[in-house]
Design an enzyme around this catalytic site. Structure first.
Site, short mmCIF file in Angstrom:
data_model
loop_
_atom_site.label_atom_id
_atom_site.label_comp_id
_atom_site.label_asym_id
_atom_site.label_seq_id
_atom_site.Cartn_x
_atom_site.Cartn_y
_atom_site.Cartn_z
N HIS A 1 11.82 31.15 66.14
CA HIS A 1 12.74 30.84 67.24
C HIS A 1 12.01 31.12 68.56
O HIS A 1 11.66 32.27 68.85
CB HIS A 1 13.98 31.73 67.17
CG HIS A 1 15.03 31.26 66.22
ND1 HIS A 1 14.90 31.37 64.86
CD2 HIS A 1 16.25 30.70 66.44
CE1 HIS A 1 15.98 30.89 64.27
NE2 HIS A 1 16.82 30.47 65.21
N GLU B 1 14.12 28.95 73.47
CA GLU B 1 15.57 28.77 73.54
C GLU B 1 16.12 29.63 74.66
O GLU B 1 16.59 29.12 75.68
CB GLU B 1 16.23 29.12 72.21
CG GLU B 1 17.74 28.93 72.20
CD GLU B 1 18.40 29.45 70.93
OE1 GLU B 1 19.55 29.06 70.66
OE2 GLU B 1 17.78 30.28 70.22
N HIS C 1 16.93 23.30 60.50
CA HIS C 1 17.34 24.50 61.26
C HIS C 1 18.86 24.65 61.13
O HIS C 1 19.63 24.12 61.92
CB HIS C 1 16.94 24.36 62.73
CG HIS C 1 17.03 25.64 63.50
ND1 HIS C 1 15.95 26.22 64.12
CD2 HIS C 1 18.07 26.48 63.74
CE1 HIS C 1 16.32 27.34 64.72
NE2 HIS C 1 17.62 27.51 64.51
N HIS D 1 21.64 27.78 59.95
CA HIS D 1 21.82 29.18 59.57
C HIS D 1 22.95 29.35 58.57
O HIS D 1 24.05 28.84 58.79
CB HIS D 1 22.11 30.03 60.81
CG HIS D 1 20.94 30.18 61.74
ND1 HIS D 1 20.09 31.27 61.68
CD2 HIS D 1 20.48 29.39 62.74
CE1 HIS D 1 19.16 31.14 62.62
NE2 HIS D 1 19.37 30.01 63.27
#
Length: 373
Positions: free
Chosen positions: A214, A217, A26, A28
């Site tokens: 996602h 979160e 994970h 970005h």
């Protein structure tokens, strides 16, 4: 910012965490730019940046990201994506991204990014994906020429608040034999469940394209439920709020007795990986229900209960971090040793969006590397 300059060692045996083989699931692309590169690309394009030097810009990102809100945290990406609008810019950033992963001991990295956010200067979706793949391959070649080794895969991301899910899913499938290994949705989570992109997820399932979402979160169990049901997610991006489905029944001096709700039970029993990112989870307020320090993170409880936890950076620039640093922070907070860190890497190898033989090979590389530590 050079998060690899600090030497992180495990207490007890003194093993160098940076030298251990690691897997990043994970991470970005638009959250992993080198500050100096950002400054140079911004100068080429006539864009203003909030600091004139790399150290100052790195500090600005970290300060802006410590908001306790995912929405505020995401605003920093307006600057990074602004310089990621040309083929050359994307290729350079991707190439350096691989260099930085390899320098941190990463042997396999999945790099996620949203091509739909990189079309402002005329690139098509396919051209953007090709540019990033070019940079990733150049970076891997550079590492090999220097005597190292790293493998990468693209995770093509759709922005969950937009209406391009199916289009981006089709893009991912078109490039599955040219570097793309999976699909993701990202962006503001609350109010934008995976169900909004059900058509895209149906298509991806028909094409046997693996999916991570996602979830858990900035929103809770319903978001996770939608990721699992509508998205058919094989992994949960962050997923820390799965802990809301745990009931601590009683505690004594040695043990905590916990019962699992139906969502948590499903995630644990099906070994659906949680892509936790400790520093980021603190910055975005993802663990507010449990506290505001790393020791309050439900990571350890989830680990002890047998969830497939993995450790990730999310956005190295915004968090001023590296995978080595994240592992070191967790080790300090919860007293983890070499065996624990190996377990986290083996969890990540098992959850990677790769064929089984390739995952087994990664696991062997991890075991060999830890045996030598």
């Amino acid at each position: 910012m050079n998060t690899n300059s600090t030497e992180y060692r495990l207490e007890g045996d003194g093993a160098s965490i940076q030298s251990l083989p690691k897997i990043s699931l994970h991470d970005h692309l638009d959250g992993g730019l080198r500050p100096q590169t950002l400054i140079e690309l911004a100068d080429e394009q006539g864009l203003e940046v909030p600091a004139a030097d790399a150290d100052g810009l790195a500090a600005w990102f970290t300060e802006q990201s410590n908001s306790g809100s995912l929405v505020e945290y995401l605003k920093t990406f307006d600057l990074t994506t602004a310089v990621m609008q040309t083929r050359a810019g994307l290729a350079r950033i991707a190439r350096e991204f691989v260099h930085d992963l390899a320098a941190d001991g990463v042997i396999y990295g999945e790099i996620r990014w949203a091509p739909e956010q990189h079309l402002a200067r005329g690139l098509t979706l396919d051209e953007a994906v090709e540019a990033v793949q070019e940079g990733l391959e150049q970076g891997a070649d550079d590492v090999r020429h220097q005597g190292g080794g790293i493998r990468t895969g693209q995770l093509i991301t759709a922005m969950r608040h937009a209406d391009r899910g199916l289009e981006i899913a089709e893009l991912a499938v078109r490039h599955r034999d040219r570097g793309v290994v999976g699909f993701d949705i990202a962006g503001a989570e609350a109010g934008f469940p995976a169900s909004r992109h059900r058509t895209a997820f149906d298509y991806l399932a028909s094409q046997f394209m693996p999916v991570t979402v996602h979830a858990g979160e900035a929103d809770g169990l319903e978001s996770i439920r939608s990721a699992l049901f509508d998205g058919r997610a094989l992994r949960l991006g962050h997923g820390v709020r799965i802990a809301e489905d745990l009931l601590i029944e009683r505690q004594d001096d040695e043990n905590t007795y916990v019962s699992l709700g139906p969502v948590a039970q499903w995630v644990r029993d099906r070994e659906i990986a949680l892509e936790t990112s400790p520093s980021s989870n603190l910055q975005t307020g993802a663990i507010t229900a449990w506290g505001d320090e790393l020791v309050d993170h439900p990571f350890d409880l989830l680990y002890q209960l047998g969830f497939r936890v993995t450790v990730n950076t999310d956005n190295r620039l915004q968090s001023g971090t590296s995978l080595t640093r994240e592992l070191a922070l967790l080790s300090d907070a919860f007293g983890y040793d070499l065996d624990d860190l190996e377990t986290f890497q083996l969890n990540a190898a098992a959850a990677a969006f790769l064929p089984l033989d390739d995952r087994d090979e990664l696991a062997e590389l991890i075991q060999d590397g830890f045996d030598e530590a």
